[in-house]
Design a protein around this motif. Structure first.
Motif, short mmCIF file in Angstrom:
data_model
loop_
_atom_site.label_atom_id
_atom_site.label_comp_id
_atom_site.label_asym_id
_atom_site.label_seq_id
_atom_site.Cartn_x
_atom_site.Cartn_y
_atom_site.Cartn_z
N ASP A 125 0.84 -1.18 0.09
CA ASP A 125 0.03 -0.06 0.00
C ASP A 125 0.74 1.38 -0.06
N ILE A 126 1.71 1.33 -0.84
CA ILE A 126 2.73 2.54 -1.15
C ILE A 126 2.74 2.84 -2.66
N LEU A 127 3.14 3.92 -2.85
CA LEU A 127 3.36 4.54 -4.22
C LEU A 127 4.19 5.65 -4.29
N LEU A 128 5.08 5.73 -5.31
CA LEU A 128 6.02 6.74 -5.60
C LEU A 128 6.03 7.09 -6.86
N LEU A 129 5.85 8.55 -7.05
CA LEU A 129 5.42 8.88 -8.32
C LEU A 129 6.53 10.27 -8.54
N SER A 130 7.04 10.53 -9.69
CA SER A 130 7.73 11.66 -9.88
C SER A 130 7.44 12.24 -11.32
N GLU A 136 6.52 17.26 -19.33
CA GLU A 136 7.51 16.87 -20.49
C GLU A 136 8.80 16.46 -19.78
N ASP A 137 9.07 15.14 -19.70
CA ASP A 137 10.23 14.36 -18.85
C ASP A 137 11.25 14.00 -19.94
N GLY A 138 12.47 14.72 -20.36
CA GLY A 138 13.27 14.12 -21.32
C GLY A 138 12.47 14.35 -22.64
N PRO A 139 12.84 13.70 -23.45
CA PRO A 139 12.71 13.65 -25.04
C PRO A 139 11.24 12.65 -25.13
N THR A 140 10.51 12.83 -24.27
CA THR A 140 9.39 11.62 -24.32
C THR A 140 7.80 12.51 -24.37
N ASP A 141 6.89 11.49 -24.31
CA ASP A 141 5.71 12.19 -24.25
C ASP A 141 4.90 12.17 -22.68
N ALA A 142 5.84 11.68 -21.84
CA ALA A 142 5.47 11.57 -20.50
C ALA A 142 5.91 12.36 -19.38
N ALA A 143 5.27 12.89 -18.48
CA ALA A 143 5.70 13.71 -17.26
C ALA A 143 6.52 12.81 -16.53
N GLY A 144 6.49 11.57 -16.23
CA GLY A 144 7.03 10.80 -15.41
C GLY A 144 6.55 9.55 -15.09
N ALA A 145 6.67 8.88 -13.95
CA ALA A 145 6.21 7.62 -13.79
C ALA A 145 5.80 7.35 -12.21
N LEU A 146 5.19 6.14 -12.31
CA LEU A 146 4.73 5.93 -10.76
C LEU A 146 5.34 4.15 -10.53
N ALA A 147 5.66 3.99 -9.28
CA ALA A 147 5.97 2.66 -8.84
C ALA A 147 5.22 2.35 -7.53
N THR A 148 5.12 0.94 -7.42
CA THR A 148 4.53 0.50 -6.25
C THR A 148 5.24 -0.62 -5.64
N GLY A 149 4.80 -1.13 -4.62
CA GLY A 149 5.76 -2.34 -3.98
C GLY A 149 5.48 -3.61 -4.71
N VAL A 191 8.36 24.57 -13.16
CA VAL A 191 8.85 24.88 -11.87
C VAL A 191 9.43 23.72 -11.44
N ASN A 192 10.40 22.97 -12.22
CA ASN A 192 11.07 21.89 -11.78
C ASN A 192 10.29 20.62 -11.85
N ASP A 193 10.94 19.68 -10.71
CA ASP A 193 9.91 18.54 -10.71
C ASP A 193 9.27 18.23 -9.17
N LEU A 194 8.46 17.45 -9.20
CA LEU A 194 7.59 16.98 -7.74
C LEU A 194 7.82 15.66 -7.50
N VAL A 195 8.07 15.15 -6.41
CA VAL A 195 7.99 13.60 -6.19
C VAL A 195 7.09 13.51 -5.01
N PHE A 196 6.45 12.38 -5.01
CA PHE A 196 5.15 12.12 -4.24
C PHE A 196 5.29 10.87 -3.48
N LEU A 197 5.43 10.46 -2.06
CA LEU A 197 5.76 9.25 -1.67
C LEU A 197 4.43 9.03 -0.61
N PHE A 198 3.56 8.18 -1.24
CA PHE A 198 2.41 7.87 -0.46
C PHE A 198 2.55 6.63 0.41
N ALA A 199 1.76 6.56 1.38
CA ALA A 199 1.61 5.19 2.29
C ALA A 199 -0.01 5.44 2.64
N PHE A 200 -0.72 4.19 2.10
CA PHE A 200 -2.05 4.28 2.07
C PHE A 200 -2.65 3.45 3.41
#
Length: 200
Positions: A125-130, A136-149, A191-200
């Motif tokens: 029950d965790i989630l990390l996203l940046s 636009e993150d690098g030369p891609t069409d994504a702003a970032g990604a997310l990962a869980t346990g 305004v640069n990047d944001l990282v979120f670390l969630f625990a539900f």
């Protein structure tokens, strides 16, 4: 015409000297910061709190190699899960860098999250996203990604190992196969990047 205005009219570019604070040219200049990473972090914290999370900004001015920052933030999430009641949201902001070692595709936010995947393995029950605030993150069409346990195990079930993709700087392909890319489109503001670390 006043003498100071006459002096301004006589200035030519390039100026003979670097202008100093208090120079007449600056008399009517006002600077207002209307957007910054710190402002974005505070707004994100407020939104997380409104959603019922305890929220804390743990790092502003985040810098360093993206994959290492990802590991470090994942470790911080692991530590916090042991000592803080859920739900909570930890926030970090800034801008990391990526040392290119391979020929893959991705950006610093995707690589940050990929660097965290193994550390997050098995956490419940965790989630990390940046995300890049400009969408636009690098030369891609994504702003970032997310990962869980579960990300590492899900990847392995598809024949992927996070370390292999990390060695090629190919975070985009890794998260595309997991359907864990974040694609909001361009925001028009950076305004640069944001990282979120969630625990539900």
């Amino acid at each position: 015409m006043s003498e100071s205005n006459r002096d301004l009219l006589n200035l030519t570019y390039p100026f003979r000297e670097t202008l100093k604070p208090g120079a007449p040219l600056f008399r009517n200049v006002r600077n207002h910061i209307i957007a910054s990473n710190e402002i974005a972090l505070r707004a994100a914290k407020k939104q997380a709190e409104a959603g019922g999370f305890f929220a804390e900004i743990i790092e502003a001015g985040m810098q360093g190699e993206a994959r290492e920052v990802g590991r470090r933030l994942a470790e911080r999430l692991k530590e916090t899960v042991r000592i803080r009641p859920r739900p909570f949201c930890l926030l970090a902001g800034g801008e990391t860098t990526v040392t290119l070692r391979g020929d893959g595709q991705g950006g610093r936010n995707q690589e940050l999250v990929l660097g965290a995947v193994e550390t997050l393995r098995g956490m419940q029950d965790i989630l990390l996203l940046s995300i890049a605030t400009d969408g636009e993150d690098g030369p891609t069409d994504a702003a970032g990604a997310l990962a869980t346990g579960e990300s590492a195990q899900r990847a392995e079930s598809l024949g992927m190992a996070a370390a292999d993709y990390l060695s090629r700087n190919d975070a985009y392909s890794f998260f595309a196969k997991l359907d864990d890319l974040i694609k909001p489109g361009p925001s028009g503001t950076n305004v640069n990047d944001l990282v979120f670390l969630f625990a539900f």
